[in-house]
Design a protein around this motif. Structure first.
Motif, PDB file in Angstrom:
ATOM      1  N   ASP A 516     -19.639  60.760  35.634  1.00  0.00           N
ATOM      2  CA  ASP A 516     -20.778  60.829  36.562  1.00  0.00           C
ATOM      3  C   ASP A 516     -20.534  59.966  37.792  1.00  0.00           C
ATOM      4  O   ASP A 516     -21.007  60.292  38.888  1.00  0.00           O
ATOM      5  CB  ASP A 516     -22.049  60.377  35.839  1.00  0.00           C
ATOM      6  CG  ASP A 516     -22.480  61.362  34.769  1.00  0.00           C
ATOM      7  OD1 ASP A 516     -22.911  62.474  35.115  1.00  0.00           O
ATOM      8  OD2 ASP A 516     -22.377  61.035  33.579  1.00  0.00           O
ATOM      9  N   GLY A 517     -19.792  58.860  37.626  1.00  0.00           N
ATOM     10  CA  GLY A 517     -19.459  58.038  38.782  1.00  0.00           C
ATOM     11  C   GLY A 517     -18.545  58.769  39.749  1.00  0.00           C
ATOM     12  O   GLY A 517     -18.734  58.699  40.975  1.00  0.00           O
ATOM     13  N   LEU A 518     -17.549  59.483  39.229  1.00  0.00           N
ATOM     14  CA  LEU A 518     -16.667  60.277  40.093  1.00  0.00           C
ATOM     15  C   LEU A 518     -17.443  61.391  40.793  1.00  0.00           C
ATOM     16  O   LEU A 518     -17.201  61.682  41.977  1.00  0.00           O
ATOM     17  CB  LEU A 518     -15.530  60.870  39.267  1.00  0.00           C
ATOM     18  CG  LEU A 518     -14.506  59.877  38.693  1.00  0.00           C
ATOM     19  CD1 LEU A 518     -13.508  60.608  37.807  1.00  0.00           C
ATOM     20  CD2 LEU A 518     -13.789  59.128  39.799  1.00  0.00           C
ATOM     21  N   TRP A 521     -19.337  59.831  43.635  1.00  0.00           N
ATOM     22  CA  TRP A 521     -18.426  59.516  44.739  1.00  0.00           C
ATOM     23  C   TRP A 521     -18.093  60.772  45.540  1.00  0.00           C
ATOM     24  O   TRP A 521     -18.083  60.759  46.779  1.00  0.00           O
ATOM     25  CB  TRP A 521     -17.176  58.868  44.166  1.00  0.00           C
ATOM     26  CG  TRP A 521     -16.163  58.433  45.179  1.00  0.00           C
ATOM     27  CD1 TRP A 521     -16.374  58.195  46.516  1.00  0.00           C
ATOM     28  CD2 TRP A 521     -14.775  58.204  44.948  1.00  0.00           C
ATOM     29  NE1 TRP A 521     -15.201  57.814  47.117  1.00  0.00           N
ATOM     30  CE2 TRP A 521     -14.204  57.806  46.197  1.00  0.00           C
ATOM     31  CE3 TRP A 521     -13.968  58.265  43.823  1.00  0.00           C
ATOM     32  CZ2 TRP A 521     -12.860  57.494  46.322  1.00  0.00           C
ATOM     33  CZ3 TRP A 521     -12.629  57.945  43.947  1.00  0.00           C
ATOM     34  CH2 TRP A 521     -12.083  57.570  45.185  1.00  0.00           C
ATOM     35  N   LEU A 522     -17.832  61.874  44.846  1.00  0.00           N
ATOM     36  CA  LEU A 522     -17.526  63.128  45.538  1.00  0.00           C
ATOM     37  C   LEU A 522     -18.695  63.575  46.405  1.00  0.00           C
ATOM     38  O   LEU A 522     -18.512  64.000  47.556  1.00  0.00           O
ATOM     39  CB  LEU A 522     -17.181  64.204  44.501  1.00  0.00           C
ATOM     40  CG  LEU A 522     -16.902  65.603  45.039  1.00  0.00           C
ATOM     41  CD1 LEU A 522     -15.700  65.599  45.964  1.00  0.00           C
ATOM     42  CD2 LEU A 522     -16.694  66.587  43.885  1.00  0.00           C
ATOM     43  N   MET A 555     -11.901  66.975  39.192  1.00  0.00           N
ATOM     44  CA  MET A 555     -12.656  66.056  40.020  1.00  0.00           C
ATOM     45  C   MET A 555     -11.734  65.270  40.944  1.00  0.00           C
ATOM     46  O   MET A 555     -12.055  65.033  42.119  1.00  0.00           O
ATOM     47  CB  MET A 555     -13.450  65.102  39.130  1.00  0.00           C
ATOM     48  CG  MET A 555     -14.495  64.299  39.862  1.00  0.00           C
ATOM     49  SD  MET A 555     -15.923  65.276  40.311  1.00  0.00           S
ATOM     50  CE  MET A 555     -16.569  65.660  38.687  1.00  0.00           C
ATOM     51  N   ALA A 556     -10.575  64.863  40.431  1.00  0.00           N
ATOM     52  CA  ALA A 556      -9.638  64.082  41.237  1.00  0.00           C
ATOM     53  C   ALA A 556      -9.140  64.892  42.430  1.00  0.00           C
ATOM     54  O   ALA A 556      -9.061  64.376  43.559  1.00  0.00           O
ATOM     55  CB  ALA A 556      -8.469  63.620  40.371  1.00  0.00           C
ATOM     56  N   CYS A 557      -8.802  66.169  42.207  1.00  0.00           N
ATOM     57  CA  CYS A 557      -8.339  67.012  43.314  1.00  0.00           C
ATOM     58  C   CYS A 557      -9.426  67.202  44.362  1.00  0.00           C
ATOM     59  O   CYS A 557      -9.151  67.180  45.579  1.00  0.00           O
ATOM     60  CB  CYS A 557      -7.874  68.359  42.772  1.00  0.00           C
ATOM     61  SG  CYS A 557      -6.345  68.282  41.817  1.00  0.00           S
ATOM     62  N   GLN A 558     -10.644  67.373  43.928  1.00  0.00           N
ATOM     63  CA  GLN A 558     -11.749  67.528  44.881  1.00  0.00           C
ATOM     64  C   GLN A 558     -11.967  66.251  45.679  1.00  0.00           C
ATOM     65  O   GLN A 558     -12.245  66.297  46.888  1.00  0.00           O
ATOM     66  CB  GLN A 558     -13.016  67.927  44.127  1.00  0.00           C
ATOM     67  CG  GLN A 558     -12.962  69.308  43.507  1.00  0.00           C
ATOM     68  CD  GLN A 558     -14.178  69.614  42.649  1.00  0.00           C
ATOM     69  OE1 GLN A 558     -14.859  68.716  42.165  1.00  0.00           O
ATOM     70  NE2 GLN A 558     -14.450  70.890  42.449  1.00  0.00           N
TER      71      GLN A 558
END
Length: 761
Positions: A516-518, A521-522, A555-558
């Motif tokens: 949820d934190g990622l 951030w997005l 999520m990391a790629c986004q």
């Protein structure tokens, strides 16, 4: 000692009978042990009931053991009926068990929190199991094919049966089940007469739904715990939820017979206790009630309201809800006299349970009534209001313009309740409602964002160690940042410290808060109007997350894509090397879906930085080229990978030749003869792979990009490329026909048709 032995042997018998044989609902074959055992169990139950001391007699250890034996016997009988319905029915105890358990329920024995309550629960569970048994309804469902195949196997004819034979076998099994169910339906129709249905419904409402003195004391001592226990207690362990389950089941099975009776009970209770009457009754005859402060008529009406709420779906067509809401429920919610407290709380819950019949013009009236209930200092009242408001706002018919004027007072009341609530479940429900309001209002929540942002830091701090509540705070921030849009920097004072904590793998709640934190951030990156150093500097946390596992690849790629688009050259100057190392580590170590996500990120970087991008991404692109030429990846992966290289060939064709020269040494382990290949040979090998997979590229934009890049390939000073001119031309022509407008294509075809004639002239 004898009682203990009895309990032990009964437990062993239950395990043997219930779990030792396959359910006869699957086999349609009677279980002999069941037909022999159940009559003796029922007889033992009747014997123990006859030996039970009369109500009010002194309780002894023997009486306690007797009640435990009753509970275990009733549980065994109920379990056997659930697992072996046909053996139970043909054992000859079906009607006798229904009669026995029915008589115990309507005997006038009220729940008192003692051991005998568990026996009453088993009585209700038995009737519920019989009423909901699929086999008794004649629908064996998934077991029909199993039964047909089993019977065919037993006859040895399964190999010789064709399709028609198998269908006939299945049909015969279905007919057999329906025929068997006819006897059960006849027995139940004979047993459940209208008088018995009315008697049991009244018993459940007046004896099991009515609040007892013990429950009222629990309400006084711990209002929040009282509400949660009433709202979410397990029906197999508590009398009231079990009674609600049986009442709803009866109403569903016999709606035509029971619904008018329930409406009649509601009319009688309303006549006995009209709005405004509780305070007068308490002053006149409070001593005659179940509680000195609550008149009996109020408790009876509250019980009927509970029954009407439980059967709201089945009673939908039998109660005119609009006048009832306007003339009765709203007035009872507004009655703040101590004697009306149970009725007031129950009326508030009813508004939420009957949301399906709430008309649009009555919604503002219902909102105001529930907000007045939310303003009550009693937490049980407030939680009832929270539950009903959640049902109304989460409804399909919710319109924000009808609720907009009440948003400010609602948020203020919820904030006050949040600060005073002591139970964790209460805080979750309150914050869940706040999140729902923010979500449903969308951009209209902007005027209230400042107040919410002042409230959240204290809640976050107080929720230390309570990850579920902190998740609710993160969800609220996600919705607030989305609603604020370009004004989202106003939330950075709160947002950035929370993001720093939630995106770190070293914080204690990392397992629960990281995802949820990622996501937060997005959302913050996508709504940021300009680059913000602190927001982009969080990337070091993401790099650590990506090094540890591939769980958050999407999520990391986004996030990388958003950081690149927001931070542009400044971001790549600081974190370009980290980005490349992270992407390079993932290439080849994720599944097909993960690879497709990586390709999107790589291509966006190349689009944003056509000059610096290829050189920056060279290590990752080299690793990817090794995979493409290795012939171990799926066709979908390869076809999408070549699109990434098409971008570089379109923008910097000469650089691609240098890139191929530098990639050659990395191909030694492939064993394909390319380990010592020159840049030209590597380019040709890639070109062959590209031409082979070009038809697998699905999107028109990617196919057009590949076609343009192939045009650039023809300009390279590599002579063997001309040997592949035919397939290149074929692909270029194919894509050209795909992208040209239809009218232009028609003109072109006509020109081709007329060309021979022109040449002839």
């Amino acid at each position: 000692m004898l009682c203990h032995c009895h309990d032990f042997f009964l437990q062993a018998l239950r395990r043997l009978v219930v779990f030792g044989f396959q359910s006869d609902s699957r086999t349609l074959e009677p279980v002999a042990v069941v037909t022999q055992t159940v009559p003796m169990l029922l007889q033992a139950l009747q014997t123990l009931l006859a030996a039970r001391p009369a109500k009010g007699a002194p309780r002894s250890q023997l009486a306690v053991m007797l009640d435990r034996g009753l509970i275990k016997l009733a549980k065994v009988i109920t379990n056997v009926q659930e697992v072996h319905p046909w053996s139970f029915y043909y054992a000859g105890v079906f009607d006798g068990a229904m009669e026995l358990f029915f008589s115990q329920l309507v005997s006038g024995q009220q729940p008192d929190g003692g051991l005998f309550d568990r026996f009453l629960i088993q009585c209700m569970l038995y009737h519920h199991a019989v009423l909901t048994c699929p086999s008794y309804k004649g629908t064996s469902g998934a077991f029909e094919l199993t039964s047909a195949a089993r019977s065919q196997n037993m006859s040895g004819a399964i190999k010789s049966l064709g399709t028609s034979g198998a269908s006939h076998g299945i049909k015969s099994v279905a007919d057999n089940v329906k025929q068997m169910s006819q006897g059960v339906k006849a027995s139940m129709a004979a047993f459940w007469t209208p008088d018995r249905l009315h008697q049991l419904a009244q018993t459940l409402a007046y004896h099991f739904f009515t609040l007892t003195d013990r429950e009222l004391e629990h309400w006084e001592e711990s209002p929040e715990e009282f509400h949660h226990q009433s709202d979410s207690a397990a029906f197999r362990d508590n009398v009231r939820p079990c009674a609600e389950l049986l009442f709803a089941t009866l109403l569903q099975a016999y709606r035509a017979e029971l619904a008018p009776a329930v409406v009649g009970m509601l009319a009688a209770a309303s006549e006995a206790c009209p709005p405004g009457a509780p305070s007068r009754m308490a002053s006149q005859n409070g001593a005659a009630s179940m509680s000195p402060a609550i008149p009996a008529a109020v408790l009876h009406k509250e019980a009927i309201y509970a029954a009407v709420g439980t059967g709201a779906y089945e009673l939908h067509d039998f109660i005119d809800y609009q006048p009832w809401l306007r003339t009765t429920l709203v007035q009872e919610i507004a009655d703040q006299s101590p004697a009306a407290r149970p009725l007031r709380r129950r009326a508030g819950l009813l508004v939420g349970q009957w949301v399906g019949k709430l008309k649009g013009e009555d919604r503002p009236l219902a909102y105001r009534a529930l907000l007045s209930l939310l303003a009550d200092p009693d937490p049980a009242m407030q939680l009832a209001a929270v539950a009903s408001l959640h049902a109304l706002i989460d409804d399909w018919e919710f319109r924000e313009d009808q609720f907009l004027d009440l948003v400010g007072p609602c948020f203020q009341l919820l904030a006050n309740f949040m600060q005073s609530a002591v139970d964790f479940d209460s805080q979750l429900q309150i914050f869940g409602l706040m999140n729902l309001i923010i979500d449903r209002l969308g951009d209209s929540v902007k005027p209230f964002a400042e107040g919410l942002l002042r409230l959240l830091p204290e809640i976050w701090q107080d929720a230390e160690g309570q990850s579920l509540l902190r998740i609710q705070v993160l969800l609220a921030l996600q919705r607030l940042v989305n609603a604020l849009g370009m004004d989202s920097p106003a939330s950075y004072t709160l947002l950035l410290p929370i993001l720093q904590q939630c995106t770190s793998i070293h914080q204690p709640d990392e397992l629960n808060l990281l995802e949820d934190g990622l996501q937060l951030w997005l959302i913050a990156l996508r709504n940021a109007p300009a680059p913000h150093a602190s927001l982009l500097d969080l990337f070091s946390n993401l790099a650590t997350v990506m090094e540890r596992s591939t769980e958050h690849v999407q999520m990391a790629c986004q996030i990388i894509t958003s950081c690149v688009l927001l931070g542009r050259a400044s971001f790549l100057q600081h974190y370009g090397g980290t980005v490349v190392r992270s992407l390079q580590a993932l290439i080849g170590n994720v599944n097909e879906r993960g690879m497709l996500l990586l390709f999107t990120t790589l291509e966006i970087i190349l689009q944003c930085f056509p000059g610096e991008g290829p050189s920056l991404l060279q290590p990752a692109l080299q690793r990817l080229l090794v995979m493409v030429l290795g012939d171990k990846e799926s066709g979908l992966t390869v076809s999408n990978a070549v699109t990434v290289y098409a971008r570089t060939l379109l923008q910097m064709p000469q650089w691609f030749l240098q890139f191929c020269d530098a990639t050659g040494p990395q191909l030694a382990h492939l064993g394909t003869g390319l380990s010592s290949a020159t840049g030209e040979q590597l380019l040709l090998a890639f070109l062959d792979r590209w031409l082979d997979k070009l038809d697998s590229i699905g999107t028109p934009a990617a196919r057009k990009l590949s076609a343009l890049a192939l045009c650039n390939v023809l300009t390279l000073p590599v002579t063997p490329i001309l040997d592949r001119l035919d397939p290149i031309a074929a692909h270029l022509t194919s894509v050209w026909f795909e992208v040209r407008p239809a009218d232009t294509l028609v003109t072109y075809v006509l020109q081709l048709c007329l060309l021979p004639a022109v040449l002839h002239v």
